[in-house]
Scaffold this motif. Structure first.
Motif, PDB file in Angstrom:
ATOM      1  N   ARG A 164      35.222  41.105  51.868  1.00 58.36           N
ATOM      2  CA  ARG A 164      34.624  41.878  50.782  1.00 58.36           C
ATOM      3  C   ARG A 164      34.765  43.372  51.026  1.00 58.36           C
ATOM      4  NH1 ARG A 164      29.736  38.494  48.211  1.00 58.36           N
ATOM      5  NH2 ARG A 164      30.708  36.452  48.353  1.00 58.36           N
ATOM      6  N   GLN A 165      35.979  43.848  50.853  1.00 52.92           N
ATOM      7  CA  GLN A 165      36.269  45.257  51.059  1.00 52.92           C
ATOM      8  C   GLN A 165      36.515  45.986  49.736  1.00 52.92           C
ATOM      9  OE1 GLN A 165      36.121  46.663  54.152  1.00 52.92           O
ATOM     10  NE2 GLN A 165      35.499  44.650  54.879  1.00 52.92           N
ATOM     11  N   GLU A 166      37.043  45.279  48.743  1.00 51.52           N
ATOM     12  CA  GLU A 166      37.380  45.915  47.467  1.00 51.52           C
ATOM     13  C   GLU A 166      36.506  45.328  46.375  1.00 51.52           C
ATOM     14  OE1 GLU A 166      41.954  47.060  47.589  1.00 51.52           O
ATOM     15  OE2 GLU A 166      41.661  44.922  47.974  1.00 51.52           O
ATOM     16  N   TYR A 167      36.005  46.200  45.520  1.00 51.63           N
ATOM     17  CA  TYR A 167      35.050  45.724  44.518  1.00 51.63           C
ATOM     18  C   TYR A 167      35.038  46.644  43.311  1.00 51.63           C
ATOM     19  CZ  TYR A 167      32.144  49.404  46.557  1.00 51.63           C
ATOM     20  OH  TYR A 167      31.684  50.604  47.023  1.00 51.63           O
ATOM     21  N   VAL A 168      34.427  46.135  42.238  1.00 49.69           N
ATOM     22  CA  VAL A 168      34.164  46.922  41.040  1.00 49.69           C
ATOM     23  C   VAL A 168      32.660  47.051  40.913  1.00 49.69           C
ATOM     24  CG1 VAL A 168      34.407  47.072  38.538  1.00 49.69           C
ATOM     25  CG2 VAL A 168      36.264  46.114  39.920  1.00 49.69           C
ATOM     26  N   PHE A 179      39.412  39.490  46.203  1.00 52.66           N
ATOM     27  CA  PHE A 179      40.271  39.362  47.377  1.00 52.66           C
ATOM     28  C   PHE A 179      41.107  38.095  47.253  1.00 52.66           C
ATOM     29  CE2 PHE A 179      36.041  37.677  48.220  1.00 52.66           C
ATOM     30  CZ  PHE A 179      36.283  36.405  48.705  1.00 52.66           C
ATOM     31  N   ASP A 180      41.994  37.891  48.235  1.00 55.30           N
ATOM     32  CA  ASP A 180      42.797  36.667  48.331  1.00 55.30           C
ATOM     33  C   ASP A 180      43.542  36.345  47.037  1.00 55.30           C
ATOM     34  OD1 ASP A 180      43.887  34.487  49.601  1.00 55.30           O
ATOM     35  OD2 ASP A 180      42.189  33.156  49.182  1.00 55.30           O
ATOM     36  N   GLY A 181      44.233  37.334  46.485  1.00 48.83           N
ATOM     37  CA  GLY A 181      45.049  37.101  45.292  1.00 48.83           C
ATOM     38  C   GLY A 181      44.421  37.560  44.001  1.00 48.83           C
ATOM     39  N   ALA A 182      43.104  37.703  43.971  1.00 51.10           N
ATOM     40  CA  ALA A 182      42.445  38.210  42.768  1.00 51.10           C
ATOM     41  C   ALA A 182      42.667  39.717  42.679  1.00 51.10           C
ATOM     42  CB  ALA A 182      40.964  37.896  42.794  1.00 51.10           C
ATOM     43  N   THR A 183      42.704  40.235  41.470  1.00 49.07           N
ATOM     44  CA  THR A 183      42.989  41.649  41.253  1.00 49.07           C
ATOM     45  C   THR A 183      41.747  42.391  40.764  1.00 49.07           C
ATOM     46  OG1 THR A 183      43.627  41.338  38.937  1.00 49.07           O
ATOM     47  CG2 THR A 183      45.348  41.029  40.620  1.00 49.07           C
ATOM     48  N   ALA A 187      38.359  41.214  38.570  1.00 49.64           N
ATOM     49  CA  ALA A 187      36.964  41.542  38.873  1.00 49.64           C
ATOM     50  C   ALA A 187      36.311  42.268  37.702  1.00 49.64           C
ATOM     51  CB  ALA A 187      36.904  42.399  40.133  1.00 49.64           C
ATOM     52  N   GLN A 188      37.066  43.135  37.027  1.00 46.89           N
ATOM     53  CA  GLN A 188      36.530  43.861  35.877  1.00 46.89           C
ATOM     54  C   GLN A 188      36.178  42.898  34.753  1.00 46.89           C
ATOM     55  OE1 GLN A 188      36.089  47.320  35.743  1.00 46.89           O
ATOM     56  NE2 GLN A 188      35.040  46.975  33.796  1.00 46.89           N
ATOM     57  N   GLN A 189      37.085  41.949  34.469  1.00 43.32           N
ATOM     58  CA  GLN A 189      36.820  40.976  33.399  1.00 43.32           C
ATOM     59  C   GLN A 189      35.625  40.100  33.729  1.00 43.32           C
ATOM     60  OE1 GLN A 189      40.626  39.013  33.172  1.00 43.32           O
ATOM     61  NE2 GLN A 189      41.384  40.365  31.560  1.00 43.32           N
ATOM     62  N   LEU A 190      35.529  39.674  35.003  1.00 39.78           N
ATOM     63  CA  LEU A 190      34.392  38.840  35.403  1.00 39.78           C
ATOM     64  C   LEU A 190      33.094  39.616  35.279  1.00 39.78           C
ATOM     65  CD1 LEU A 190      33.046  36.365  36.634  1.00 39.78           C
ATOM     66  CD2 LEU A 190      33.726  37.203  38.903  1.00 39.78           C
ATOM     67  N   ALA A 245      33.876  31.295  31.340  1.00 32.77           N
ATOM     68  CA  ALA A 245      35.199  30.687  31.513  1.00 32.77           C
ATOM     69  C   ALA A 245      36.274  31.287  30.601  1.00 32.77           C
ATOM     70  CB  ALA A 245      35.110  29.179  31.314  1.00 32.77           C
ATOM     71  N   PRO A 246      36.029  31.474  29.311  1.00 27.79           N
ATOM     72  CA  PRO A 246      37.090  32.019  28.455  1.00 27.79           C
ATOM     73  C   PRO A 246      37.514  33.435  28.842  1.00 27.79           C
ATOM     74  CG  PRO A 246      35.371  30.984  27.134  1.00 27.79           C
ATOM     75  CD  PRO A 246      34.833  31.083  28.522  1.00 27.79           C
ATOM     76  N   ASP A 247      36.601  34.200  29.454  1.00 28.83           N
ATOM     77  CA  ASP A 247      36.903  35.591  29.790  1.00 28.83           C
ATOM     78  C   ASP A 247      37.651  35.735  31.117  1.00 28.83           C
ATOM     79  OD1 ASP A 247      35.576  36.903  27.546  1.00 28.83           O
ATOM     80  OD2 ASP A 247      33.708  36.207  28.446  1.00 28.83           O
ATOM     81  N   ILE A 248      37.704  34.697  31.921  1.00 22.81           N
ATOM     82  CA  ILE A 248      38.358  34.810  33.229  1.00 22.81           C
ATOM     83  C   ILE A 248      39.566  33.881  33.349  1.00 22.81           C
ATOM     84  CG2 ILE A 248      36.228  35.543  34.356  1.00 22.81           C
ATOM     85  CD1 ILE A 248      35.965  32.717  35.497  1.00 22.81           C
TER      86      ILE A 248
END
Length: 280
Positions: A164-168, A179-183, A187-190, A245-248
């Motif tokens: 957990r180093q990068e976050y919005v 992390f691990d492939g997520a952009t 994270a912004q959409q979630l 679910a529809p947003d991610i």
């Protein structure tokens, strides 16, 4: 009349190399500068260069070179913190010894060569490596101690802490880590979906994480002790997962229910149905 001896002194004879005493002090070699940098970052190499300057009586240069090494080390540490985790560690490690060699030759190369040509001794490169390690222990040691205190004494999951180093940041302590492939866009959409779903409602700090991509996506929710066994809470997370679910990217994805120390306690999958399995 006999000739009088000359009143002029005779010219001095040039000294042979064996007549000149070697310098009474040892200096640090360029190899030592490189080793100190490798073991102690630019600050380590600058300290070794500063010792040479100090022995030559150039104290202002010694202070200047240490200041430069300290600033360079701080910049590298800042870059390592702000750049994406995908940037390999070698991108920071490899250039440092190379730059140390070039800088050492430029600043002190000729004088070190002259010292050696005059028979002067050098400090063992092993000592330089120890200087670098000592500087690393002093500069990084407190952070290692803090990490151990948080993970070993505090019980926080060290793997989760490293991931957990990068976050919005959505304000008021509400963040989405990725992390691990997520952009960052994931994270912004979630996070926006969680705001719309009133999970992020500015009432209390809350941490959510997204990892993976496609059908391997995982959403992690950290909750209070025992929240993963509370039927009402699990039902709420199921309802929230259906909503976001529809947003991610749609189904399927996996939901992880974590304890306050970020250890996984229950794993749920949302496909056409909602299924949960205890893992803690």
């Amino acid at each position: 009349m006999e000739p009088q001896p000359s009143q002029y002194p005779s010219a001095p004879q040039p000294a042979t190399p064996g007549d000149v005493a070697p310098p009474p002090y040892r200096i640090h070699s360029i190899t030592g500068v490189v080793l100190a940098t490798f073991c102690g970052m630019p600050l380590g190499g600058s300290v070794v260069l500063a010792i040479n300057y100090w022995r030559w009586g150039q104290k202002a240069y010694a202070v200047a070179v240490v200041t430069g090494g300290l600033l360079t080390t701080a910049v590298i540490a800042w870059l390592a913190f702000v750049l994406p985790a995908a940037v390999p560690a070698l991108a920071f490690l490899v250039p440092q010894p190379v730059i140390a060699y070039v800088a050492g030759r430029w600043l002190q190369g000729h004088r070190i060569d002259a010292h050696r040509a005059a028979g002067g001794a050098r400090v063992s490169p092993g000592i330089d490596a120890l200087i670098g390690l000592g500087i690393t222990a002093v500069t990084i040691g407190p952070f290692i101690a803090l990490f151990l205190a948080v993970t070993v004494i505090g019980g926080l999951n060290p793997d989760a802490l490293m991931e957990r180093q990068e976050y919005v940041d959505f304000g008021d302590g509400q963040v989405v880590y990725y992390f691990d492939g997520a952009t960052r866009a994931d994270a912004q959409q979630l996070g926006e979906a969680l705001v719309n779903g009133r999970y992020f409602d500015d009432s209390a700090p809350s941490e959510v994480a997204i990892s993976g991509h496609g059908t391997s996506r995982e959403i992690s929710f950290a909750g209070a002790d025992g929240a993963w066994d509370d039927p009402a809470n699990v039902a709420y997370i199921e309802e929230l997962s259906e909503y976001i679910a529809p947003d991610i990217g749609g189904k399927p994805f996996t939901v992880l229910l974590l304890d306050p120390n970020l250890y996984e306690q229950k794993r749920c999958t949302l496909i056409d149905t909602w299924q949960c399995t205890p893992t803690g």
